[in-house]
Design an enzyme around this catalytic site. Structure first.
Site, mmCIF file in Angstrom:
data_model
loop_
_atom_site.group_PDB
_atom_site.id
_atom_site.type_symbol
_atom_site.label_atom_id
_atom_site.label_comp_id
_atom_site.label_asym_id
_atom_site.label_seq_id
_atom_site.Cartn_x
_atom_site.Cartn_y
_atom_site.Cartn_z
ATOM 1 N N ARG A 174 0.830 -1.206 0.000
ATOM 2 C CA ARG A 174 0.000 0.000 0.000
ATOM 3 C C ARG A 174 0.859 1.248 0.000
ATOM 4 O O ARG A 174 0.582 2.207 -0.712
ATOM 5 C CB ARG A 174 -0.946 -0.015 1.206
ATOM 6 C CG ARG A 174 -2.041 -1.082 1.122
ATOM 7 C CD ARG A 174 -2.867 -1.112 2.393
ATOM 8 N NE ARG A 174 -3.928 -2.102 2.350
ATOM 9 C CZ ARG A 174 -3.771 -3.379 2.683
ATOM 10 N NH1 ARG A 174 -2.585 -3.812 3.062
ATOM 11 N NH2 ARG A 174 -4.787 -4.226 2.634
ATOM 12 N N ASP A 182 8.492 -6.664 -7.387
ATOM 13 C CA ASP A 182 7.490 -7.269 -6.512
ATOM 14 C C ASP A 182 7.085 -8.595 -7.134
ATOM 15 O O ASP A 182 6.619 -8.630 -8.272
ATOM 16 C CB ASP A 182 6.265 -6.367 -6.359
ATOM 17 C CG ASP A 182 5.310 -6.871 -5.279
ATOM 18 O OD1 ASP A 182 4.876 -8.035 -5.369
ATOM 19 O OD2 ASP A 182 4.987 -6.105 -4.351
ATOM 20 N N ALA A 222 10.140 0.810 5.886
ATOM 21 C CA ALA A 222 9.305 -0.390 6.043
ATOM 22 C C ALA A 222 9.578 -1.036 7.393
ATOM 23 O O ALA A 222 8.922 -0.716 8.393
ATOM 24 C CB ALA A 222 9.567 -1.354 4.889
ATOM 25 N N ARG A 223 10.538 -1.939 7.444
ATOM 26 C CA ARG A 223 10.924 -2.602 8.685
ATOM 27 C C ARG A 223 12.440 -2.808 8.672
ATOM 28 O O ARG A 223 13.026 -3.143 7.639
ATOM 29 C CB ARG A 223 10.224 -3.967 8.844
ATOM 30 C CG ARG A 223 8.736 -3.866 9.153
ATOM 31 C CD ARG A 223 8.478 -3.323 10.553
ATOM 32 N NE ARG A 223 7.059 -3.349 10.913
ATOM 33 C CZ ARG A 223 6.219 -2.342 10.713
ATOM 34 N NH1 ARG A 223 6.662 -1.234 10.119
ATOM 35 N NH2 ARG A 223 4.953 -2.433 11.080
ATOM 36 N N ASP A 267 14.346 5.320 8.655
ATOM 37 C CA ASP A 267 13.332 5.623 9.667
ATOM 38 C C ASP A 267 13.084 4.414 10.562
ATOM 39 O O ASP A 267 12.484 4.539 11.615
ATOM 40 C CB ASP A 267 12.025 6.061 8.990
ATOM 41 C CG ASP A 267 11.009 6.577 9.999
ATOM 42 O OD1 ASP A 267 11.363 7.495 10.773
ATOM 43 O OD2 ASP A 267 9.879 6.057 10.034
ATOM 44 N N GLU A 285 15.639 -1.583 17.142
ATOM 45 C CA GLU A 285 15.040 -0.249 17.176
ATOM 46 C C GLU A 285 14.726 0.143 18.615
ATOM 47 O O GLU A 285 13.927 -0.545 19.258
ATOM 48 C CB GLU A 285 13.760 -0.243 16.337
ATOM 49 C CG GLU A 285 13.237 1.136 16.000
ATOM 50 C CD GLU A 285 12.093 1.071 15.006
ATOM 51 O OE1 GLU A 285 12.326 1.354 13.812
ATOM 52 O OE2 GLU A 285 10.974 0.702 15.427
ATOM 53 N N HIS A 303 11.475 6.444 13.628
ATOM 54 C CA HIS A 303 10.222 5.775 13.270
ATOM 55 C C HIS A 303 9.062 6.773 13.269
ATOM 56 O O HIS A 303 8.029 6.571 13.930
ATOM 57 C CB HIS A 303 9.936 4.624 14.243
ATOM 58 C CG HIS A 303 9.075 3.549 13.639
ATOM 59 N ND1 HIS A 303 9.266 2.216 13.869
ATOM 60 C CD2 HIS A 303 7.996 3.625 12.809
ATOM 61 C CE1 HIS A 303 8.359 1.514 13.228
ATOM 62 N NE2 HIS A 303 7.571 2.344 12.568
#
Length: 337
Positions: free
Chosen positions: A167, A187, A247-248, A271, A276, A295
């Site tokens: 998304r 993707d 993202a992660r 980010d 984290e 984040h």
């Protein structure tokens, strides 16, 4: 003819988020749609003080800080038929038994994608202008850059590689259309025709890494993507290339990335990290070629109201017997964030 009774709903989240998710005008709209105690926010489904409300609850409105939706919930809320999540991913929240019991799940993840894509676009534009490099040079020299120092600066024709048509990835691709970028996409669930409709050219991952000036990560954190960018793949990114991760952190081998960044070969906008936050002695806090943020790309502050509005709209559809727009299906969980 008497109107149908309002569905009974209960909040389940960290109550600190409630005023930002549902400011008073939105809360009033919610109360017109469901029977809900806006002062009750559940943090523990076995809490006796919420037993009566949970026993009658048909709808659970969840958010960050909600306990996992497992057997404890079902024991307390036997009438539950819908979970409306006023946050992003539900992967860490839901239990398989939720679908086995026929509970409908909806998430405001599409709303949360908006600020992440906006943040990413901003960073692509800034790194394409070499803003952080010029800032560091200006701090040292106090002198305007020479023509030679700006020769490689600019965003016309710069190649951006987007990993993941999630998304956020799709929203970013939409935003990139307004600019003069050459966009590549990787993707495994997208074909070339769909990529073209999204405004990108579909390429294998290694090709994207080798050919892109800026690489932006938008893949889900699933076992198949753990350390997707390892030492070998990071080495494929061209010298001076930029990696953006909103993202992660687990998508990147951070030991390998740290080596690349300490060497100065790559630049990064991060980010999210793994772990984290990073340890206090991490060199990434101090490197001039790293822009590190805590984040913040996702919904914060007044952006949370967008998520609350999505939930209220879903609740209105549910009360009217209409299909939900943001329903999450059990089969989606294996490949989405």
């Amino acid at each position: 003819m008497p109107s149908a009774p309002l569905p009974r709903a209960v909040f389940a989240m960290d109550p600190v988020h409630l005023p930002l998710l549902f400011p008073e005008p939105l809360m009033a709209r919610l109360r017109r749609t469901a029977e809900i105690d806006s002062a009750l926010v559940v943090r523990d489904f076995s809490d006796g003080s919420a037993a009566a409300q949970l026993a009658d609850a048909e709808v659970l409105i969840t958010g960050w800080g909600c306990p996992r939706l497992d057997d404890r919930l079902f024991a307390s809320a036997p009438r539950l038929r819908a979970v409306l999540h006023a946050a992003g991913s539900v992967r860490s929240l839901v239990d398989d038994a939720l679908w086995e019991r026929g509970v409908t799940v909806s998430s405001a993840v599409t709303g949360n994608a908006v600020p992440v894509a906006e943040y990413t676009l901003a960073m692509i534009l800034l790194t394409g202008k070499h803003v952080f490099t010029h800032r560091e040079r200006f701090r040292r020299t106090h002198a305007l850059p020479t023509s030679a120092e700006t020769a490689a600066t600019g965003n016309v024709g710069r190649r951006v590689g987007v990993i993941g048509a999630s998304r956020v990835g799709r929203r970013l691709l939409e935003l990139l259309r307004a600019h003069d970028f050459d966009v590549l996409l990787h993707d495994p669930y997208v074909d070339a025709a769909e990529a073209a409709e999204l405004g990108a050219r579909l390429v294998p991952l290694d090709d994207l890494l080798q050919r892109s000036d800026i690489v932006s990560l938008h893949a889900p954190d699933i076992p198949e993507t753990h350390h997707l960018l390892d030492h070998a793949r990071l080495a494929l990114i061209r010298d001076g290339g930029v990696l953006i991760n909103t993202a992660r952190g687990a998508l990147v081998d951070h030991a390998a990335l740290t080596d690349e960044l300490v060497s100065g070969r790559l630049h990064a906008v991060l980010d999210v990290t793994e772990p984290e936050p990073l340890p206090a002695d991490s060199p990434l806090y101090r490197l001039p070629n790293v822009f590190l943020t805590p984040h913040i790309a996702g919904s914060l502050g007044n952006e949370l109201e967008r998520l609350g509005r999505i939930v209220v709209e879903e609740l209105e559809r549910l009360a009217a017997g209409l299909p939900l727009v943001h329903e999450v299906r059990h089969t989606d969980l294996a490949r989405v964030a």
